[in-house]
Design an enzyme around this catalytic site. Structure first.
Site, PDB file in Angstrom:
ATOM      1  N   GLY A  66       0.823  -1.214   0.000  1.00  0.00           N
ATOM      2  CA  GLY A  66       0.000   0.000   0.000  1.00  0.00           C
ATOM      3  C   GLY A  66       0.847   1.250   0.000  1.00  0.00           C
ATOM      4  O   GLY A  66       1.800   1.371  -0.774  1.00  0.00           O
ATOM      5  N   SER A  95       5.205  -5.799  -1.589  1.00  0.00           N
ATOM      6  CA  SER A  95       5.458  -4.362  -1.712  1.00  0.00           C
ATOM      7  C   SER A  95       5.840  -3.780  -0.345  1.00  0.00           C
ATOM      8  O   SER A  95       6.816  -4.183   0.254  1.00  0.00           O
ATOM      9  CB  SER A  95       4.216  -3.694  -2.308  1.00  0.00           C
ATOM     10  OG  SER A  95       4.459  -2.370  -2.678  1.00  0.00           O
ATOM     11  N   MET A  96       5.056  -2.826   0.197  1.00  0.00           N
ATOM     12  CA  MET A  96       5.404  -2.237   1.489  1.00  0.00           C
ATOM     13  C   MET A  96       5.274  -3.239   2.627  1.00  0.00           C
ATOM     14  O   MET A  96       5.892  -3.068   3.674  1.00  0.00           O
ATOM     15  CB  MET A  96       4.530  -1.012   1.770  1.00  0.00           C
ATOM     16  CG  MET A  96       4.896   0.213   0.945  1.00  0.00           C
ATOM     17  SD  MET A  96       6.674   0.607   0.973  1.00  0.00           S
ATOM     18  CE  MET A  96       6.945   0.958   2.702  1.00  0.00           C
ATOM     19  N   HIS A 120       9.023  -5.070  -5.527  1.00  0.00           N
ATOM     20  CA  HIS A 120       9.000  -4.412  -6.830  1.00  0.00           C
ATOM     21  C   HIS A 120       9.302  -2.933  -6.649  1.00  0.00           C
ATOM     22  O   HIS A 120       9.332  -2.416  -5.536  1.00  0.00           O
ATOM     23  CB  HIS A 120       7.655  -4.620  -7.539  1.00  0.00           C
ATOM     24  CG  HIS A 120       6.474  -4.005  -6.829  1.00  0.00           C
ATOM     25  ND1 HIS A 120       5.194  -4.061  -7.311  1.00  0.00           N
ATOM     26  CD2 HIS A 120       6.389  -3.314  -5.670  1.00  0.00           C
ATOM     27  CE1 HIS A 120       4.372  -3.446  -6.505  1.00  0.00           C
ATOM     28  NE2 HIS A 120       5.067  -2.986  -5.497  1.00  0.00           N
ATOM     29  N   ASP A 173       7.282  -7.203 -10.796  1.00  0.00           N
ATOM     30  CA  ASP A 173       6.822  -7.870  -9.582  1.00  0.00           C
ATOM     31  C   ASP A 173       7.543  -9.208  -9.441  1.00  0.00           C
ATOM     32  O   ASP A 173       7.351 -10.107 -10.258  1.00  0.00           O
ATOM     33  CB  ASP A 173       5.314  -8.111  -9.645  1.00  0.00           C
ATOM     34  CG  ASP A 173       4.509  -6.820  -9.623  1.00  0.00           C
ATOM     35  OD1 ASP A 173       5.112  -5.754  -9.452  1.00  0.00           O
ATOM     36  OD2 ASP A 173       3.272  -6.899  -9.779  1.00  0.00           O
TER      37      ASP A 173
END
Length: 205
Positions: A66, A95-96, A120, A173
């Site tokens: 996010g 991700s985060m 990513h 990704d």
């Protein structure tokens, strides 16, 4: 939020299960990384740090990622704390979510056997470019590049890989199963029944 029934001096009482886990210094990041979820995490982390900064904390993660700023706030908080924090990926840390996992020390990043990690480059987000002047677009891109460089440097530092190697991997990704995540330096161990038993021991202050 589900409740459990506890026997107290007032008799049987329903208690939110998250409160019981918090008392045992176990917290959860489930779903999107955003201002609300990260503010809750930071409050819980700082509360436990103030209670007793010698006792371990377990953070269970199942997140698609996010907001970068919110996630970095959690990352910085964990890095500044004295309490040892262990991350456990229960589904995916993407991700985060993966950056928050990397805030924990190298030997404290655990994964369930079927869980995954995804890293990513950061993306533009949801801001519309319509009506923006070329200079404003350049500024936005420059800020995006700076943020991306920060994230790549975190991944490189925390995994022991070079910035160049990480940059090549994060161009798209990149998904890692538990074994691949350990090989790349993202995680340290796949949880077995003995390890899970140790994690679930009560260790409240």
């Amino acid at each position: 939020m589900p409740n459990i029934i506890l026997d107290s001096v007032r008799g049987l009482q329903p208690v939110p299960i998250d409160d019981v886990f918090l008392k045992d210094r176990k917290i959860f990041l489930v779903g999107e990384v955003n201002d609300a979820s990260c503010n809750d995490l930071i409050k819980q982390l700082l509360y436990m740090e103030a209670e007793d900064n010698t006792l371990p904390i377990t953070l269970f993660i199942n997140s698609p990622g996010g907001q970068v700023g919110s996630g970095l706030a959690v990352y910085d908080t964990i890095r500044l704390m004295k309490s040892p924090v262990t991350a456990v990926v229960t589904g995916i840390a993407a991700s985060m979510g993966s950056i928050i996992m990397l805030a924990c020390d190298e030997d404290k990043r655990l994964m369930l056997p079927s869980s995954k990690v995804m890293i990513h480059d950061c993306s533009w987000g949801h801001r519309e470019m319509g009506g923006m002047k070329p200079f404003e677009i350049e500024q936005e891109l420059r800020q995006l590049e700076q943020v991306n460089e920060r994230l790549i440097s975190i991944i490189a530092e925390r995994t022991g890989n070079s910035v160049e190697d990480v940059s090549n991997v994060t161009m798209c990704d990149s998904y890692f199963n538990a074994e691949e995540a350990i090989e790349f330096g993202l995680a340290s161990k796949v949880i077995d029944s003995e390890c899970l038993g140790e994690l679930m021991k009560r260790n409240a202050a």
